[in-house]
Every structure is written in structure tokens, then in C-alpha cells.
Design a protein around this motif. Sequence first.
Motif, PDB file in Angstrom:
ATOM      1  N   GLN A   1      35.770  51.232  29.259  1.00  0.00           N
ATOM      2  CA  GLN A   1      36.945  50.766  30.287  1.00  0.00           C
ATOM      3  C   GLN A   1      36.999  49.116  31.170  1.00  0.00           C
ATOM      4  N   LEU A   2      36.232  48.728  31.041  1.00  0.00           N
ATOM      5  CA  LEU A   2      35.554  47.274  31.422  1.00  0.00           C
ATOM      6  C   LEU A   2      35.942  46.097  30.495  1.00  0.00           C
ATOM      7  N   ARG A   3      35.550  46.475  29.048  1.00  0.00           N
ATOM      8  CA  ARG A   3      36.505  45.799  28.331  1.00  0.00           C
ATOM      9  C   ARG A   3      37.836  45.970  27.871  1.00  0.00           C
TER      10      ARG A   3
ATOM     11  N   GLU B   1      39.052  46.875  35.454  1.00  0.00           N
ATOM     12  CA  GLU B   1      38.842  48.100  34.517  1.00  0.00           C
ATOM     13  C   GLU B   1      40.128  48.624  34.426  1.00  0.00           C
TER      14      GLU B   1
ATOM     15  N   TRP C   1      33.849  37.630  32.687  1.00  0.00           N
ATOM     16  CA  TRP C   1      33.303  38.397  31.193  1.00  0.00           C
ATOM     17  C   TRP C   1      32.283  37.489  31.026  1.00  0.00           C
TER      18      TRP C   1
ATOM     19  N   LEU D   1      36.675  40.953  37.087  1.00  0.00           N
ATOM     20  CA  LEU D   1      36.736  41.974  36.646  1.00  0.00           C
ATOM     21  C   LEU D   1      37.815  42.500  36.515  1.00  0.00           C
TER      22      LEU D   1
ATOM     23  N   ALA E   1      27.861  47.501  31.804  1.00  0.00           N
ATOM     24  CA  ALA E   1      28.690  47.021  31.918  1.00  0.00           C
ATOM     25  C   ALA E   1      29.625  46.340  30.956  1.00  0.00           C
TER      26      ALA E   1
ATOM     27  N   ASN F   1      41.273  45.667  39.950  1.00  0.00           N
ATOM     28  CA  ASN F   1      40.242  44.642  39.994  1.00  0.00           C
ATOM     29  C   ASN F   1      39.311  45.740  40.057  1.00  0.00           C
ATOM     30  N   HIS F   2      38.118  45.399  39.135  1.00  0.00           N
ATOM     31  CA  HIS F   2      36.866  46.520  39.449  1.00  0.00           C
ATOM     32  C   HIS F   2      36.091  45.581  41.057  1.00  0.00           C
TER      33      HIS F   2
ATOM     34  N   HIS G   1      30.844  49.027  28.812  1.00  0.00           N
ATOM     35  CA  HIS G   1      31.715  49.350  29.059  1.00  0.00           C
ATOM     36  C   HIS G   1      33.508  49.867  28.520  1.00  0.00           C
TER      37      HIS G   1
ATOM     38  N   GLY H   1      39.699  46.217  30.384  1.00  0.00           N
ATOM     39  CA  GLY H   1      40.067  45.869  30.997  1.00  0.00           C
ATOM     40  C   GLY H   1      40.868  44.454  31.136  1.00  0.00           C
ATOM     41  N   THR H   2      39.992  43.968  31.141  1.00  0.00           N
ATOM     42  CA  THR H   2      39.347  41.996  30.754  1.00  0.00           C
ATOM     43  C   THR H   2      40.226  42.061  29.812  1.00  0.00           C
TER      44      THR H   2
END
Length: 655
Positions: free
Chosen positions: A514-516, A552, A474, A550, A509, A567-568, A512, A518-519
Motif C-alpha cells: 500500500q505504501l509502494r 499510502e 521514499w 509519504l 514499509a 498522507n501516511h 509494503h 501510494g508513492t
Amino acid sequence: MPKKPLPSPLLFSPARRRATGGLLTAALLGTGLAVGVSAHGSSDPPDRPRLLADTDRDGRPTERDEAGKGEWHDGRGAIVLPNLDDDAGRCPTLDPDGERLTDDRLAACHDGADDAVAGAEDAADLAPLLLVGADTSPTARATLTLDEASTEHAGLFLRGTGPDGEPTHTPLPDDGELTGEQLVEGAEFALEVRDFVRDPERWDGFVDVTLTVTDRGETHRDRVRLKVAPLLLTHDLLPVERMLVSDNGTTPEQVERADYDPQAPVESRLPGEAEFRADLAAGLAEAGLDDRLLAYPTGGDHWLRDQFITGYAVAPGPDGEPRRLSVLLRSADVMPEGSSADFPLRDGGRPAFTLFRGADTAVIQEFTADRVGDDAHSMLWGSFSSTGNFLVTPPYRTETTDFPAGRVLYGSDGELAAPDPAFTGLLAAQGEQDPLAVDTSWLGVGHIDEFLSFVPVDNERGWAALVADPGWGWRLLTEVAEAGGGDQPLVRDVDPELTPYPGLTVAAALEHPQLRAGTELATAGVDAALAVLTEELTLTEEDIVRVPALFERLEIPDYPRQDIVANHLPAVANGVQPGAEVFLAPDPHAPLDPSGADVFQRATEESLARVGNRVAWVEDWEYGHGVGTVGGELHCVTNAFRDLSAVEPWWREEG
């Protein structure tokens, strides 16, 4: 490597021993050949017949094995390999009617499944026993028997010589009765063990062989104790002998019906397969391992690490050379919508038997039968039983623990998100690699290899854990945006239509949801796993190499596990260590920094360079990463046979 037949020890009758005198007896003892003298080297005949096994682990029973022969501990005691290979290639792949063998029947065939010994190779897998003769009366009676718990798992053979001069092995009768001549002249026997320990409450792997002699109104017993060698899983720092990749155009059933050459060229059938194969071969060549690829027919189920995991067993052998048995342990993965009583397990595991079972290679399986047909359970939780969910640390030792063969790790929450208990029970029953569960229920697939691997390092233990670091990933993306690269695509050099969020930029991103999420979830999951690993494996920060990642958060309606991640970008940690200072990693396709370097690649190369490792990048987006909801990387789509010549003995030397 060909096995050497056990040298036949010299056997003297009491009368002949008395005629030879002490000088010849002393000379024979100096050679290590077994003769009928006391443990103190006296030329006087023993009071009664005695039984010897290879208690001192030099590969053959001699007078030096007398002390402590009825006990077993780490430093002393006889060891026997389980005779589970197929030295003569007798196991069929089809039944007499040309139909496929059931999974159980396929696994049931091996050299220990009958009372025949198929030649010298098979005979070398048995443990030698020596009956040292003595003066007994003509009315003496004797038996050689196994303890009750071992009778289902072992058998005894009388060794002899046939008319053609070749060694013979005759099964002992059920009552184990010996002849008067054997009591006086002595005899050679062999113990065959027909399985690993699977359930210690039913059989603990120890075999007690008892010689019972009744003579002149008295009964005497002499006992030797042996232990079956444990099944040990290979760790990923052992050098690769062969790397397996899927033949996606040939099914397991086709291989059962026709000859198949794993070394023959294979046509690429799946998207991205040709590029993946080329990069994998190039990476192996960079590690000094040219021409190591083997094809493994799966018919398209190309997740090779999930089909079986490699292991071995080792025991002392003649001339101080260990005897090794390569073992493939089939996955206990019961597939949804297709499992049956006859074919319960993933079909892609069957070629392990049909292609690789043979001389010095065994294949076994262990699973819970009542899971068959429970499609709902298999659909939701079955992936935890895949062998991709199992890793083995390299060997290590601390002040309180010693793992000369490494330690098994696997993903589980201890409840539903857990592998088949019969499978993990088999691993625990070996008593050497102490399987350790690490919570991976926060991962969509749940496999421990999604965030963890191992690399060789010049530190006290010789290796380090390679661990995914979502926070670092990130931060790298944030740095790209702050340096003016926020309008770059998040996924570089991949057709946008093959990505989860086509057209997503780095700046978008970072916002985003889902990515935040997910992290955050992955950071908590990795941190919790590291807390377990640092405590249980006594890892220090020096023993951890971090690489960016990274993740998600996945949104799967009506799925029982929520707040799970994948893993994205391709998971760098899910690479392959070929046993050299080159780590094969999937190309992460991350954005570029101002210098034009992939930020994940640059960070990974720098991180591994600090511990003396290089990186070979392998393209796997279409072939592995982008497949299905979650996908997988190099470790998931390959398997490896590794060089066992350097593995350390699991037993400890006396003193």
C-alpha cells in the motif's frame, strides 16, 4: 477602522453662481469641491443638470469626474462596495419564537436587505452621486433611475439633513421622480448595492444610473456607470491577525442562544487537543504573533478550514484611503445524513454569521439547492465543496497575465469529483482571480491543500509553491534503511495502536504494497498538478520548494473512486503560513537518521532554509492526522483572519 463620512460638496444655484464670480469658482475647484461649472472650469452655468459619480476614484464626485463617466474600464470608472455587513448589529440569531433561523434566513440579513440606512457607518458603504443643478423651467420634469438589470441588486437614496443636523437618507420613489428645486439647486444622492455578482448572465455587476430631464419640449439623458467591487479571497502570505481553532465543547446552536466570547479560554475536549493548541500558540509566537488564538464553536466538527474561507472587497474611499469590507464565504458543503431544506449546509459554518458578521464584516453563502437530500452524492463527492479544497496564490505578474490579488486554485476532475458549481461559479463571476482547477481526484479527501502551500521567497515574484514530494520521502526512508536503521518504527514517538500498521518498521514499509503503490500514485498526481501549475502560473524550478511526503493507497470497498491515496505520515505541506518567514508544519514523526534527526524534519528545514524560511513544528497526530480514514493537518484544523491593510487595489490606475 472607522469609516469617515463623505464630505458634503458645496452646491450653488445658478443665480448664486453668477453672483460669486470666477475667482471664487476657481478657488472652489482648486479644493476639489463640486460646483456647477463646466468641465473646462468656466464660470458659465451648464446647459442642463448633470449627474456625477466618483469616476476618477478619489473618493468623491467632483467636476473632474465628468470625462468618461458613462463608461467603465480598469483605469477609470466608479466603484461601489456591496452593503452586506451589519453595521448596527441588527441581524438576529433566532426567530421571534426562539427557534433557529433557517440557513437562508440567517444569510439573508444584512444592511442592504432593507431601505433603511443605519447611521454614519452604514452610510459610508454607499456610493456618492452628485446632481449638479442648472437653469430649468418650472415645468421641467426629471427622474433618476437604475438600469433594469440592476433594480433587484441596488437602490437609490436622497441625501439630506434632519432637524437635528444629522445626515438623512430617504429612498427614492419607485419612479425616481425629482423635484424642480433639485434640478435647479442640485442634490446629493447615494447608491446602495446589495450583493456581489453571482451569475453574470443575470447581473454583471455594472450599475447604470440615468438622469432623464424633459424641459421645453426636449428630453436629455445623462448617465454614470458604476461597478460593484468583486469578492476576492485572501492568500496565505498576508499576516495573520487572528488564528481560529475549534471550541469542540460548544455547538453552533448554543452560541445562537447565548453570548459567547471567542477570546475566552477553551477546555480541550478531543484527544491531542491540548498539545496541539500549545504547539500552535508557540509557533505563532515564534513568528512574532503572540496571543492570536480565537475559539470558534463547532461542537466537535473541528475541520475549521472546511467551514468557511476568508475574503474581502475594496473600493476607493475619501482622502485616498481605500474602504475595505471583510467577507467570510461559507462552505457549500452539504452534509450527508442530515441536510434538509431548512438546514442544508454544514452546521459548523453558521457561527461565521452569528459571531463575526457585523460592522465592516459580511458573511455570504452560495450553493446548489438541488444537492440537498442527495446523501449518496454528498457522502461520495461532497468533500470537494469544502473550503479546505481552495487555495489562493499570492499576487504575481507575468508578461501576459496580472493577478494583483492572487489566483484561486481548487481541486477537481471536472466531473463528479468537483466542488459545487454554484460556488465555483460565484468565484469565477468576480472576474479577478480566474479560478483554476487542478485534478485532485487521486486524493482520498481530494483537497488541494494536502500537497500544496505557499511561502515567501526572495525571488522575482516574492513567493514559492511549497509542494509535497513523495519520491523524496521514499528515498529518505531508503537511506535510513541503508544506514542500518531499517528496524526503526516507521512512525516515531506515537503509540503504535494509534497508527494504521502497528509495529511497521522502516524496512517493512519499503516492502509494503500500500505504501509502494501510494508513492507511485501520489508521484503521478503531484507531477500532473505541477504540470498544470507551471504552465498556468508560469512557475520555474526556482519558484518551487519541495518537502518530503509519504502516501499510502487506500482500500475502501464499494467506493466509486479507487487508486486513491492519503498522507501516511503527517503532511508537511499542509501547514500554515502566518505571513512571516516561519512556516508552521505538522510534526511528521518520521524515522531518525544516524545523527538522531527526524529525516523529514531535517530535509524540510534545509529545503526551507535555502529560501529564507524557518519551521515551527506542531504536534497534530491525534488531533488531526490520525482522525478517521484520512485525517488532516494544521491547515485543515485552523482558519485565519488576515491583515488586509497591505492588499493592493484590484483595479488599475489610469495611464
